[in-house]
Design an enzyme around this catalytic site. Structure first.
Site, short mmCIF file in Angstrom:
data_model
loop_
_atom_site.label_atom_id
_atom_site.label_comp_id
_atom_site.label_asym_id
_atom_site.label_seq_id
_atom_site.Cartn_x
_atom_site.Cartn_y
_atom_site.Cartn_z
N GLN A 96 -11.55 7.12 -0.82
CA GLN A 96 -11.04 8.20 -1.00
C GLN A 96 -11.14 9.11 0.38
O GLN A 96 -12.22 9.25 0.62
CB GLN A 96 -11.33 8.87 -2.25
CG GLN A 96 -10.52 10.34 -2.45
CD GLN A 96 -10.96 10.92 -3.61
OE1 GLN A 96 -11.92 10.71 -4.29
NE2 GLN A 96 -10.17 12.00 -4.23
N HIS A 102 -5.33 11.63 -7.06
CA HIS A 102 -3.89 11.32 -6.50
C HIS A 102 -3.90 9.73 -6.99
O HIS A 102 -4.71 8.90 -6.90
CB HIS A 102 -3.40 11.48 -5.19
CG HIS A 102 -4.42 10.87 -4.09
ND1 HIS A 102 -5.56 11.55 -3.77
CD2 HIS A 102 -4.41 10.01 -3.43
CE1 HIS A 102 -6.15 11.06 -2.90
NE2 HIS A 102 -5.65 9.84 -2.77
P1 AMP Z 1 -6.81 8.55 -0.36
O1 AMP Z 1 -7.58 7.58 0.83
O2 AMP Z 1 -6.61 7.59 -1.52
O3 AMP Z 1 -7.48 9.72 -0.56
O4 AMP Z 1 -5.41 8.58 0.12
C1 AMP Z 1 -4.92 9.73 0.88
C2 AMP Z 1 -3.51 9.59 1.07
O5 AMP Z 1 -2.91 10.74 1.56
C3 AMP Z 1 -3.37 8.73 2.41
O6 AMP Z 1 -2.60 7.64 2.16
C4 AMP Z 1 -2.71 9.42 3.56
O7 AMP Z 1 -2.01 8.75 4.51
C5 AMP Z 1 -2.07 10.51 2.72
N1 AMP Z 1 -1.97 11.96 3.17
C6 AMP Z 1 -2.73 12.38 4.03
N2 AMP Z 1 -1.98 13.73 4.38
C7 AMP Z 1 -1.04 13.74 3.80
C8 AMP Z 1 0.12 14.84 3.99
N3 AMP Z 1 -0.11 15.86 4.53
N4 AMP Z 1 1.17 14.60 3.31
C9 AMP Z 1 1.32 13.34 2.53
N5 AMP Z 1 0.46 12.44 2.38
C10 AMP Z 1 -0.88 12.64 3.19
#
Ligand code: AMP
Length: 138
Positions: A96, A102
């Site tokens: 994460q 999410h």
């Molecule tokens: P996780 O590693 O499961 O916490 O995933 C976080 C996700 O958020 C990753 O897939 C990123 O590409 C995505 N992410 C980070 N910043 C943004 C943003 N501003 N808008 C949309 N997605 C984002």
């Protein structure tokens, strides 16, 4: 760890930074991942402030899974995806990186390799062309 009100998804929920929105209701928001692992990669979040699934209320969990299912169906239809990968990471050791709970919805086709997690950023205009198709399938 206490919930950080300044994490990037909290800022998106407050409208302080933009996102390419796919769906919103009273309890949840779905928007395009800026670093998609495949075309049509959508993130679904509850509006309730919770770091991970383990911190979320049962009501929040019910709301976010219902929206995740709705978005997954729309992504499958819009992109004619043979498979749908639903991913959800809790805690740094699990990978994460954003500490507002999410779900990832990622279209899968065995002939298209999955891009790395947190890879290249895609322009919002490009994401919008995909979001239009997903919104039209909801
Ligand atoms: P996780 O590693 O499961 O916490 O995933 C976080 C996700 O958020 C990753 O897939 C990123 O590409 C995505 N992410 C980070 N910043 C943004 C943003 N501003 N808008 C949309 N997605 C984002």
């Amino acid at each position: 760890m206490a919930y950080d009100q300044n994490n990037i998804f909290a800022k998106i929920l407050r409208g302080e930074i933009p996102c390419v929105k796919v769906f919103e209701d009273d309890n949840t928001l779905a928007f395009m991942d800026v670093m998609p692992q495949a075309q049509g990669h959508v993130l679904i979040i509850p509006k309730e402030p919770a770091e991970s699934l383990l911190d979320l209320s049962a009501e929040g969990a019910a709301a976010v899974i219902a929206t995740t299912q709705r978005v997954a169906r729309a992504v499958k239809k819009a992109l004619d995806a043979p498979g749908i990968y639903v991913m959800q990471l809790n805690g740094t050791p699990a990978g994460q990186t954003v500490f507002h709970v999410h779900f990832h919805v990622i279209p899968r086709d065995v002939s298209v390799p999955l891009k790395p997690h947190g890879g290249g950023v895609v322009d919002a205009k490009v994401l919008e062309t995909v979001a239009v198709r997903i919104r039209g399938s909801m």
